[in-house]
Design a protein around this motif. Structure first.
Motif, PDB file in Angstrom:
ATOM      1  N   ASN A   1      43.925  59.031  17.051  1.00 48.46           N
ATOM      2  CA  ASN A   1      45.147  59.716  17.455  1.00 48.46           C
ATOM      3  C   ASN A   1      46.192  58.673  17.818  1.00 48.46           C
ATOM      4  O   ASN A   1      45.930  57.477  17.720  1.00 48.46           O
ATOM      5  CB  ASN A   1      44.881  60.698  18.613  1.00 48.46           C
ATOM      6  CG  ASN A   1      44.385  60.001  19.855  1.00 48.46           C
ATOM      7  OD1 ASN A   1      45.041  59.113  20.387  1.00 48.46           O
ATOM      8  ND2 ASN A   1      43.219  60.413  20.335  1.00 48.46           N
ATOM      9  N   GLU A   2      47.350  59.115  18.256  1.00 44.10           N
ATOM     10  CA  GLU A   2      48.437  58.167  18.488  1.00 44.10           C
ATOM     11  C   GLU A   2      48.157  57.200  19.630  1.00 44.10           C
ATOM     12  O   GLU A   2      48.764  56.149  19.712  1.00 44.10           O
ATOM     13  CB  GLU A   2      49.759  58.903  18.715  1.00 44.10           C
ATOM     14  CG  GLU A   2      49.814  59.767  19.955  1.00 44.10           C
ATOM     15  CD  GLU A   2      51.108  60.555  20.025  1.00 44.10           C
ATOM     16  OE1 GLU A   2      52.188  59.944  20.032  1.00 44.10           O
ATOM     17  OE2 GLU A   2      51.019  61.793  20.058  1.00 44.10           O
ATOM     18  N   HIS A   3      47.239  57.528  20.510  1.00 49.03           N
ATOM     19  CA  HIS A   3      46.943  56.655  21.644  1.00 49.03           C
ATOM     20  C   HIS A   3      45.657  55.863  21.452  1.00 49.03           C
ATOM     21  O   HIS A   3      45.373  54.950  22.226  1.00 49.03           O
ATOM     22  CB  HIS A   3      46.835  57.484  22.927  1.00 49.03           C
ATOM     23  CG  HIS A   3      48.060  58.292  23.203  1.00 49.03           C
ATOM     24  ND1 HIS A   3      49.278  57.725  23.523  1.00 49.03           N
ATOM     25  CD2 HIS A   3      48.270  59.634  23.169  1.00 49.03           C
ATOM     26  CE1 HIS A   3      50.174  58.686  23.685  1.00 49.03           C
ATOM     27  NE2 HIS A   3      49.592  59.846  23.469  1.00 49.03           N
TER      28      HIS A   3
ATOM     29  N   HIS B   1      43.475  54.392  18.202  1.00 51.27           N
ATOM     30  CA  HIS B   1      43.075  54.158  16.805  1.00 51.27           C
ATOM     31  C   HIS B   1      41.653  53.620  16.772  1.00 51.27           C
ATOM     32  O   HIS B   1      41.248  52.840  17.626  1.00 51.27           O
ATOM     33  CB  HIS B   1      43.987  53.108  16.147  1.00 51.27           C
ATOM     34  CG  HIS B   1      45.178  53.683  15.483  1.00 51.27           C
ATOM     35  ND1 HIS B   1      45.138  54.201  14.216  1.00 51.27           N
ATOM     36  CD2 HIS B   1      46.459  53.803  15.896  1.00 51.27           C
ATOM     37  CE1 HIS B   1      46.343  54.614  13.878  1.00 51.27           C
ATOM     38  NE2 HIS B   1      47.157  54.382  14.880  1.00 51.27           N
TER      39      HIS B   1
ATOM     40  N   HIS C   1      48.511  66.749  14.825  1.00 55.72           N
ATOM     41  CA  HIS C   1      49.326  65.613  15.258  1.00 55.72           C
ATOM     42  C   HIS C   1      50.789  66.000  15.518  1.00 55.72           C
ATOM     43  O   HIS C   1      51.635  65.120  15.661  1.00 55.72           O
ATOM     44  CB  HIS C   1      49.240  64.486  14.226  1.00 55.72           C
ATOM     45  CG  HIS C   1      47.884  63.866  14.160  1.00 55.72           C
ATOM     46  ND1 HIS C   1      47.408  62.990  15.095  1.00 55.72           N
ATOM     47  CD2 HIS C   1      46.867  64.027  13.270  1.00 55.72           C
ATOM     48  CE1 HIS C   1      46.184  62.618  14.798  1.00 55.72           C
ATOM     49  NE2 HIS C   1      45.830  63.250  13.682  1.00 55.72           N
TER      50      HIS C   1
ATOM     51  N   HIS D   1      46.179  53.893   9.012  1.00 62.91           N
ATOM     52  CA  HIS D   1      46.281  52.581   9.628  1.00 62.91           C
ATOM     53  C   HIS D   1      46.764  51.585   8.582  1.00 62.91           C
ATOM     54  O   HIS D   1      46.631  51.802   7.385  1.00 62.91           O
ATOM     55  CB  HIS D   1      44.965  52.144  10.278  1.00 62.91           C
ATOM     56  CG  HIS D   1      43.840  51.928   9.322  1.00 62.91           C
ATOM     57  ND1 HIS D   1      43.076  52.966   8.826  1.00 62.91           N
ATOM     58  CD2 HIS D   1      43.334  50.797   8.769  1.00 62.91           C
ATOM     59  CE1 HIS D   1      42.150  52.484   8.028  1.00 62.91           C
ATOM     60  NE2 HIS D   1      42.284  51.181   7.964  1.00 62.91           N
TER      61      HIS D   1
ATOM     62  N   GLU E   1      51.367  56.519  10.769  1.00 62.40           N
ATOM     63  CA  GLU E   1      50.747  55.395  11.483  1.00 62.40           C
ATOM     64  C   GLU E   1      50.877  55.588  13.001  1.00 62.40           C
ATOM     65  O   GLU E   1      49.911  55.376  13.740  1.00 62.40           O
ATOM     66  CB  GLU E   1      51.378  54.073  11.056  1.00 62.40           C
ATOM     67  CG  GLU E   1      50.668  52.881  11.651  1.00 62.40           C
ATOM     68  CD  GLU E   1      51.260  51.554  11.241  1.00 62.40           C
ATOM     69  OE1 GLU E   1      50.616  50.536  11.537  1.00 62.40           O
ATOM     70  OE2 GLU E   1      52.353  51.508  10.661  1.00 62.40           O
ATOM     71  N   GLU E   2      52.045  56.001  13.445  1.00 57.68           N
ATOM     72  CA  GLU E   2      52.250  56.234  14.886  1.00 57.68           C
ATOM     73  C   GLU E   2      51.324  57.309  15.432  1.00 57.68           C
ATOM     74  O   GLU E   2      50.858  57.219  16.563  1.00 57.68           O
ATOM     75  CB  GLU E   2      53.704  56.629  15.154  1.00 57.68           C
ATOM     76  CG  GLU E   2      54.680  55.490  15.075  1.00 57.68           C
ATOM     77  CD  GLU E   2      56.116  55.939  15.291  1.00 57.68           C
ATOM     78  OE1 GLU E   2      56.365  57.148  15.543  1.00 57.68           O
ATOM     79  OE2 GLU E   2      57.017  55.079  15.211  1.00 57.68           O
ATOM     80  N   LYS E   3      51.042  58.317  14.639  1.00 58.04           N
ATOM     81  CA  LYS E   3      50.219  59.444  15.094  1.00 58.04           C
ATOM     82  C   LYS E   3      48.719  59.208  14.911  1.00 58.04           C
ATOM     83  O   LYS E   3      47.907  60.017  15.335  1.00 58.04           O
ATOM     84  CB  LYS E   3      50.614  60.729  14.349  1.00 58.04           C
ATOM     85  CG  LYS E   3      52.021  61.202  14.648  1.00 58.04           C
ATOM     86  CD  LYS E   3      52.121  61.721  16.060  1.00 58.04           C
ATOM     87  CE  LYS E   3      53.469  62.375  16.299  1.00 58.04           C
ATOM     88  NZ  LYS E   3      53.538  62.997  17.616  1.00 58.04           N
ATOM     89  N   GLY E   4      48.340  58.110  14.268  1.00 60.50           N
ATOM     90  CA  GLY E   4      46.919  57.834  14.077  1.00 60.50           C
ATOM     91  C   GLY E   4      46.312  58.531  12.877  1.00 60.50           C
ATOM     92  O   GLY E   4      45.104  58.719  12.816  1.00 60.50           O
TER      93      GLY E   4
END
Length: 148
Positions: A89-91, A93, A17, A70, A64-67
């Protein structure tokens, strides 16, 4: 041996990440992976005295931003955090699983292994995720209630 394997896994996760491998990040990952319930920032603070509140907040926010984790809310509206599945991943979840709030012990459980039905939204709605909650008694509290 297991602890060494876990540290290597956590280091790989941070690399994957694009996050620096710092001792506080590794400690947070280790602490979160050792718990069977989602954990709030105040609970983490009480368990990890050597990491200050701001650093912990930044770690949780980055994770949390990077997945990596959660966020799920408990019955009181407090944010709790749990590790994500390995394909997050960040895009993208994948935390669409049942979150169970125990009304007795107040723990929040991620029930990842349940097969949830597909949700068919009306035309024009574009989901970016969803959160499903249930509340009641966890197995531990159910056993205590039966003994009374």
């Amino acid at each position: 041996m297991t602890q060494t394997r876990d540290i290597h896994h956590f280091e790989h996760l941070l690399d994957k990440h694009h996050l620096k491998k710092t001792a506080p990040r590794l400690r947070v990952l280790s602490m979160m992976s050792s718990r069977h319930t989602a954990t709030s920032q105040p609970d983490l603070e009480s368990l990890m005295h050597d990491i200050d509140r701001v650093t912990l907040y930044r770690i949780l926010n980055a994770f949390e931003e990077k997945g990596i984790i959660h966020k799920v809310f408990d019955l009181d509206g407090t944010a709790n955090y749990a590790l994500c599945s390995s394909n997050c991943n960040e895009h993208d979840h994948h935390d669409e699983h049942l979150h169970f709030n125990c009304t007795q012990c107040k723990n929040v459980y991620c029930l990842n292994d349940l097969n949830l039905p597909a949700i068919n939204l009306p035309a024009g709605f574009e989901p970016h995720g969803f959160t499903l909650y249930a509340q009641g008694l966890c197995p531990k509290c159910s056993k205590k209630a039966v003994k009374k």
